[in-house]
Write a protein that holds these residues in place. Structure first.
Motif, PDB file in Angstrom:
ATOM      1  N   ARG A 111       0.875  -1.229   0.044  1.00  0.00           N
ATOM      2  CA  ARG A 111      -0.029   0.057  -0.225  1.00  0.00           C
ATOM      3  C   ARG A 111       0.837   1.213  -0.152  1.00  0.00           C
ATOM      4  O   ARG A 111       1.020   1.833  -1.084  1.00  0.00           O
ATOM      5  CB  ARG A 111      -0.918   0.080   1.319  1.00  0.00           C
ATOM      6  CG  ARG A 111      -1.938  -1.324   1.092  1.00  0.00           C
ATOM      7  CD  ARG A 111      -2.712  -1.304   2.363  1.00  0.00           C
ATOM      8  NE  ARG A 111      -3.021  -2.813   2.488  1.00  0.00           N
ATOM      9  CZ  ARG A 111      -4.295  -2.940   3.061  1.00  0.00           C
ATOM     10  NH1 ARG A 111      -5.080  -1.937   3.407  1.00  0.00           N
ATOM     11  NH2 ARG A 111      -4.585  -4.397   3.165  1.00  0.00           N
ATOM     12  N   LEU A 131      -6.902   5.353  -0.909  1.00  0.00           N
ATOM     13  CA  LEU A 131      -6.180   4.103  -0.558  1.00  0.00           C
ATOM     14  C   LEU A 131      -4.819   4.678   0.590  1.00  0.00           C
ATOM     15  O   LEU A 131      -4.680   4.038   1.555  1.00  0.00           O
ATOM     16  CB  LEU A 131      -5.615   3.207  -1.458  1.00  0.00           C
ATOM     17  CG  LEU A 131      -5.070   2.107  -1.140  1.00  0.00           C
ATOM     18  CD1 LEU A 131      -5.845   1.104  -0.131  1.00  0.00           C
ATOM     19  CD2 LEU A 131      -4.423   1.060  -2.441  1.00  0.00           C
ATOM     20  N   THR A 135      -4.308   3.966   4.531  1.00  0.00           N
ATOM     21  CA  THR A 135      -3.256   3.174   4.817  1.00  0.00           C
ATOM     22  C   THR A 135      -2.600   3.912   6.046  1.00  0.00           C
ATOM     23  O   THR A 135      -2.190   3.545   7.107  1.00  0.00           O
ATOM     24  CB  THR A 135      -2.257   3.269   3.819  1.00  0.00           C
ATOM     25  OG1 THR A 135      -2.715   2.376   2.825  1.00  0.00           O
ATOM     26  CG2 THR A 135      -0.884   2.348   4.302  1.00  0.00           C
TER      27      THR A 135
END
Ligand SMILES: N[C@@H](CCC(=O)N[C@@H](CS)C(=O)NCC(=O)O)C(=O)O
Length: 249
Positions: A111, A131, A135
């Protein structure tokens, strides 16, 4: 041993870094073919069936998983020991290494590092900001909270330096490449242990090669590393065009 061990894999991979640190601590001579796994040729697929790095090739075996490689190195070169002698501690050390490889790998490599570095620079794909934010806000703190609950305030996790300290610390180099540092006030034990580990000579001596790899386009990395005197293999498993491995998303 007369022939040095061959390691395939980039200086930027935490899994390669784990193996290189273990080799260094055990005083084992090696040569490295520092390829990004996506650029491996057909011979690379033969030595690494899921097209991942690191790969170790020596006079006895070809192995393609950092945990298996480190255990092999420990079995073949027991001194200095990098696994605790106490059976329960040894199992816990393996668990922390596994947690690092799987969960830290998922969060920090697939990630964070993937979104900040690999997607834009290898695949030309823009960073997925949602994303990345999740994270940073959720996944990384969860990993850090768990580590903080497991690590000591001082010294190494099991008294002597072990595969657990090394296996955890290697991922923080990649977090740093993606410009993320642990909050010392929030996770003091983890931050201190990582700082102690990364200050070891075995980690320090890799840093110039990591920095050079980070700042050099993939096709020029081998030549740039050679110019700095990195211990390179004479041949490479790399090609020009990147392609995804069978387990890569
Ligand atoms: N479990 C493996 C993981 C190795 C791994 O995921 N390496 C990454 C580089 S950091 C890789 O080769 N990725 C390419 C791919 O999955 O296609 C190990 O411990 O060696």
């Amino acid at each position: 041993m007369t022939t040095p061990v061959t390691i395939i894999g980039s200086y930027l991979s935490p899994y390669v870094r784990k193996v290189l640190v273990v080799l260094q601590l055990k005083g084992i001579d090696y040569r490295i073919d520092p390829i990004v796994p996506f650029t491996g040729d057909e011979r690379f697929s033969a030595v690494s069936p899921i097209r991942r790095v690191p790969v170790l090739i020596d006079d006895r075996v070809t192995l393609s998983d950092s945990t298996v490689i480190c255990q092999y190195l420990e079995d073949r070169y027991p001194s200095p020991a990098l696994y605790p002698s106490n059976v329960a501690d040894r199992a816990r050390a393996r668990w922390l290494e596994e947690f690092a490889d799987t969960r830290m790998g998922d969060v920090i490599i697939w990630r964070l590092y993937n979104e900040v570095t690999i997607n834009p620079y290898v695949w030309g794909k823009p960073t997925d900001q949602a994303l990345l934010q999740k994270t940073l806000d959720e996944d990384l703190p969860q990993v850090m909270d768990y580590l903080e609950s497991q690590l000591p305030a001082q010294g190494w996790i099991f008294g002597e330096l072990s595969i657990a300290d090394i296996g955890v610390a290697v991922f923080f180099r990649n977090a740093g490449f993606a410009r993320w540092q642990p909050d010392v006030a929030r996770w003091p034990k983890t931050a201190a242990l990582v700082q102690r580990a990364l200050a070891l000579e075995a980690f320090e001596r890799l840093k110039p090669y990591e920095h050079k790899s980070l700042r050099t386009p993939i096709p020029q990395q081998r030549a740039a590393l050679m110019e700095m005197g990195a211990p390179l293999t004479t041949e490479t498993f790399g090609t020009a065009a990147p392609r995804r491995g069978p387990m890569s998303t």
